[in-house]
Design a protein around this motif. Structure first.
Motif, PDB file in Angstrom:
ATOM      1  N   THR A   5     -32.654  -6.333  17.063  1.00 36.37           N
ATOM      2  CA  THR A   5     -31.692  -5.249  16.878  1.00 36.37           C
ATOM      3  C   THR A   5     -30.301  -5.842  16.684  1.00 36.37           C
ATOM      4  N   GLU A   6     -29.399  -5.039  16.172  1.00 31.56           N
ATOM      5  CA  GLU A   6     -28.013  -5.480  16.022  1.00 31.56           C
ATOM      6  C   GLU A   6     -27.324  -5.601  17.375  1.00 31.56           C
ATOM      7  N   GLU A   7     -27.943  -5.054  18.418  1.00 32.86           N
ATOM      8  CA  GLU A   7     -27.401  -5.141  19.778  1.00 32.86           C
ATOM      9  C   GLU A   7     -27.973  -6.347  20.524  1.00 32.86           C
ATOM     10  N   HIS A   8     -28.674  -7.218  19.803  1.00 35.40           N
ATOM     11  CA  HIS A   8     -29.171  -8.499  20.325  1.00 35.40           C
ATOM     12  C   HIS A   8     -30.370  -8.385  21.258  1.00 35.40           C
ATOM     13  N   GLU A   9     -31.213  -7.371  21.026  1.00 30.55           N
ATOM     14  CA  GLU A   9     -32.507  -7.326  21.691  1.00 30.55           C
ATOM     15  C   GLU A   9     -33.560  -7.843  20.719  1.00 30.55           C
ATOM     16  N   TRP A  10     -34.613  -8.434  21.262  1.00 31.30           N
ATOM     17  CA  TRP A  10     -35.763  -8.823  20.442  1.00 31.30           C
ATOM     18  C   TRP A  10     -36.966  -8.009  20.891  1.00 31.30           C
TER      19      TRP A  10
END
Length: 120
Positions: A5-10
């Motif tokens: 995600t663009e929020e830095h979750e994988w």
């Protein structure tokens, strides 16, 4: 299938279940984690909802639910030892497993090359 995600979750998606965590980039930006609060098993979230909280020596941050779904499992090991998120963010440092409401929604997330472009 690995997505970001663009929020830095994988997300590592197998069937209709996604294992979710934060990326090495996010863990590095936060610094050494000292506290992790995870969601309850059975809780339902919509994409973008605050699902977990992390606190480091630098800051506190939310971990967002990357897609609509229900929490089926949490990683208790990271509440006991938050450093696992820093040392192995995409392995032993995973946060929760999410039974996806609609697997096809993952198509709207970033692949690894798209995520690498995002973080430069």
């Amino acid at each position: 299938m690995l997505k970001f995600t663009e929020e830095h979750e994988w997300l590592n998606i197998e069937g209709d279940v996604a294992t979710v965590g934060i990326t090495a980039h996010a863990a590095g930006q936060l610094g050494d984690l000292v506290f992790v609060e995870l969601p309850e098993v059975g809780a339902s979230f919509s994409k973008g909802d605050d699902a977990a909280t992390v606190e480091s020596v630098k800051a506190a941050s939310e971990v967002y639910c990357p897609l609509d779904g229900e929490i089926t499992e949490i990683n208790e090991a990271i509440t006991a030892d938050p450093e696992l998120v820093n040392s192995d963010p995409m392995g032993a440092g995973w946060f929760f497993k999410l039974k996806l409401k609609n697997v096809a929604d993952a198509d709207g997330l970033l692949d690894e090359s798209g995520y690498k472009e995002l973080i430069g």
